[in-house]
Design an enzyme around this catalytic site. Structure first.
Site, mmCIF file in Angstrom:
data_model
loop_
_atom_site.group_PDB
_atom_site.id
_atom_site.type_symbol
_atom_site.label_atom_id
_atom_site.label_comp_id
_atom_site.label_asym_id
_atom_site.label_seq_id
_atom_site.Cartn_x
_atom_site.Cartn_y
_atom_site.Cartn_z
ATOM 1 N N LYS A 115 -8.458 5.109 8.052
ATOM 2 C CA LYS A 115 -7.314 5.855 7.529
ATOM 3 C C LYS A 115 -7.460 7.329 7.908
ATOM 4 O O LYS A 115 -8.557 7.896 7.774
ATOM 5 C CB LYS A 115 -7.246 5.690 6.000
ATOM 6 C CG LYS A 115 -5.998 6.291 5.373
ATOM 7 C CD LYS A 115 -5.964 6.039 3.854
ATOM 8 C CE LYS A 115 -4.668 6.536 3.232
ATOM 9 N NZ LYS A 115 -4.607 6.268 1.764
ATOM 10 N N SER A 159 -0.122 4.259 0.114
ATOM 11 C CA SER A 159 -0.116 5.103 1.286
ATOM 12 C C SER A 159 -0.931 4.567 2.461
ATOM 13 O O SER A 159 -0.735 5.021 3.586
ATOM 14 C CB SER A 159 -0.646 6.490 0.926
ATOM 15 O OG SER A 159 -2.010 6.440 0.583
ATOM 16 N N SER A 189 -2.852 2.850 -3.569
ATOM 17 C CA SER A 189 -2.660 2.939 -2.115
ATOM 18 C C SER A 189 -3.476 1.978 -1.267
ATOM 19 O O SER A 189 -3.212 1.864 -0.072
ATOM 20 C CB SER A 189 -2.954 4.353 -1.638
ATOM 21 O OG SER A 189 -1.817 5.147 -1.810
HETATM 22 N N1 GLN Z 1 2.055 5.687 -4.622
HETATM 23 C C1 GLN Z 1 1.154 6.500 -5.377
HETATM 24 C C2 GLN Z 1 1.452 7.961 -5.131
HETATM 25 O O1 GLN Z 1 2.311 8.231 -4.396
HETATM 26 C C3 GLN Z 1 -0.253 6.173 -5.046
HETATM 27 C C4 GLN Z 1 -0.700 6.779 -3.790
HETATM 28 C C5 GLN Z 1 -2.166 6.619 -3.599
HETATM 29 O O2 GLN Z 1 -2.810 5.796 -4.234
HETATM 30 N N2 GLN Z 1 -2.703 7.468 -2.738
HETATM 31 O O3 GLN Z 1 0.836 8.818 -5.666
#
Ligand code: GLN
Length: 451
Positions: A52, A132, A156
């Protein structure tokens, strides 16, 4: 070679990688051959992984999918990726993500959206991979890597794993070092593996996990043999079904998959126990105060002086403004605004402090439940993957994707999404397992009975 060829063929459509490192990967693979020939192979020797683009990789551009870091080349390696390299892994590229890991559909990346390799039956519409860690999930699902790293702040790793039909594990907060991982919300961020099987996740986690004195929240406790947990007998294991997760918006096909999962675990000898996590309904609201608050603080470092891009201005303030306006996309700006608002004098007590108190109540819910059961089984997300363009105009609608994943994040508990089959439209469905702190083994053991 098979993986670098697949990337060349499919990445133009999927956009799963921001940066590919095919030449370096093929060289590393050659060296891995020599290591294998000498009989000195380690757990991941020659295994092609996607990373990532939130993990700093020494000498390889690391963007966080943001314009503000679009040319940033870190001079050091994150602990998690260093651990994977130590065990012989070969990195084929840096995977796409929502900008600074803020999002649930991988549509906020400055490098364009990622496409889910899956499609609905008889429908060519491009679907989101979740977010994400959407690039990692799509890459693993489409065979552009054997596994990938993800990070999970509020879901995410788990939600994109569910949307793409793969396994994703968010370890206990503190299990993997955060050193060298670009920070979003430091009290929640945790790195974890994404792979096509529970066993592959176990092997990757073995390498990624461990104490690191460069992360003060990394916990100094033994890392068990995770692969040994796979296939372990589940006889007598108590599996909790939290009533509050039968929430509004849960699609019929996911409710059916959940029931199916319950039946499978019963058949494996588990005892199914109804439990209650009464503060679940505050999870999302609390998360979307705490996470933006921490993000507004963490992202203050992108000031045009120390990292990344700089847009000149007549004064220091003008330079800050121009740099941050050009560098951050709309979702990141929204989070910074929300975060500074809830931390500002006059609102701090009403929002941030209150959210921290509710966070404690959410954590207590889990602690109480784990007095009665060994693991919890819930859906990962309320729906399967949705089409690109659906939901994207309404941030609150988008935040609802995280309704089942954020409570475990707020509590720091380990949690894993396992694919359990295809739904009515032919899309993969995932179920979530949540475990006691530092008991990733029970997740792996239970997950291997579900996949
Ligand atoms: N969708 C969540 C957010 O936007 C989680 C994102 C994540 O876990 N990095 O914060």
């Amino acid at each position: 070679r098979a993986h670098t060829d697949a990337i060349a063929a499919l990445n133009p459509r999927l956009n799963a990688y921001i940066t590919t490192t095919a030449d370096e990967a093929l060289k590393a693979a050659q060296q891995a051959d020599d290591v294998l020939a000498k009989g000195e192979a380690r757990a991941l020797t020659g295994i092609p992984l996607g990373i990532k683009d939130l993990f700093c990789t020494n000498g390889v551009r690391t963007t966080a999918a943001s314009n503000i870091l679009k040319n940033f080349v870190p001079p050091y390696e994150s602990t998690v990726t260093a651990n994977l390299l130590r065990d012989g892994a070969v990195f084929v590229g840096k995977t796409n993500l929502d900008e600074f890991a803020m999002g649930s559909a991988n549509i906020t990346s400055a490098f364009g959206p990622v496409e889910n390799p899956w499609k609905r039956n008889g429908d060519e519409a491009a679907l989101v991979p979740g977010g994400s860690s959407g690039g990692s999930a799509a890459a693993v699902a489409a065979g552009l890597a054997m596994g990938a790293t993800g990070t999970d702040t509020g879901g995410s790793i788990r939600q994109p794993a569910a949307y793409c039909g793969i396994v994703g594990l968010k370890p206990t907060y503190g299990r993997c070092s955060r050193f060298g991982t670009i920070a979003y919300a430091s009290s929640l961020d945790q790195a974890g593996p994404m792979a096509r099987s529970v066993r592959d996740c176990a092997i990757m986690l073995q390498s990624m996990a461990g104490f690191d004195e460069r992360d003060s929240t990394s916990v100094n406790c033994d890392v068990p043999d995770y692969s040994a947990a796979i296939g372990r007998s589940l006889k007598g294991l108590k599996v909790g079904i939290p009533a509050e997760y039968r929430a509004e918006g849960l699609s019929a096909e996911i409710a059916a998959a959940w029931q199916q999962g319950i039946e499978w675990l019963k058949a494996a000898g588990c005892e199914i126990v109804d439990v209650s996590l009464p503060h679940t309904k505050y999870g999302l609201a609390t998360y979307y105060i705490v996470a933006p608050a921490e993000c507004s603080s963490n992202l203050a470092r992108y000031d045009g002086l120390r990292f990344g891009e700089r847009v000149p201005g007549d004064t220091l303030d003008a330079m800050y403004e121009a740099t941050r306006r050009a560098g951050f996309g709309p979702e990141v700006r929204r989070r910074i605004m929300m975060g500074t608002y809830v931390l500002s004098a006059g609102y701090y007590d009403a929002y941030y402090l209150k959210a921290q108190k509710v966070r404690t109540l959410i954590r207590r819910d889990f602690t109480e439940a784990f007095g009665k059961v060994d693991v919890l089984l819930t859906p990962t997300a309320p729906t399967p993957a949705f089409a690109q363009g659906e939901q994207s105009d309404d941030p609150v609608q988008m935040y609802l994707n995280d309704i089942f994943t954020v409570p475990a994040s707020m509590a720091g508990m380990p949690a894993m999404s396992v694919p359990v089959g295809l739904g009515a439209t032919g899309l993969p469905l995932g179920l979530q397992l949540i475990g006691r702190p530092f008991d990733e083994e029970t997740l792996l053991a239970t997950g291997s009975a579900l996949e």
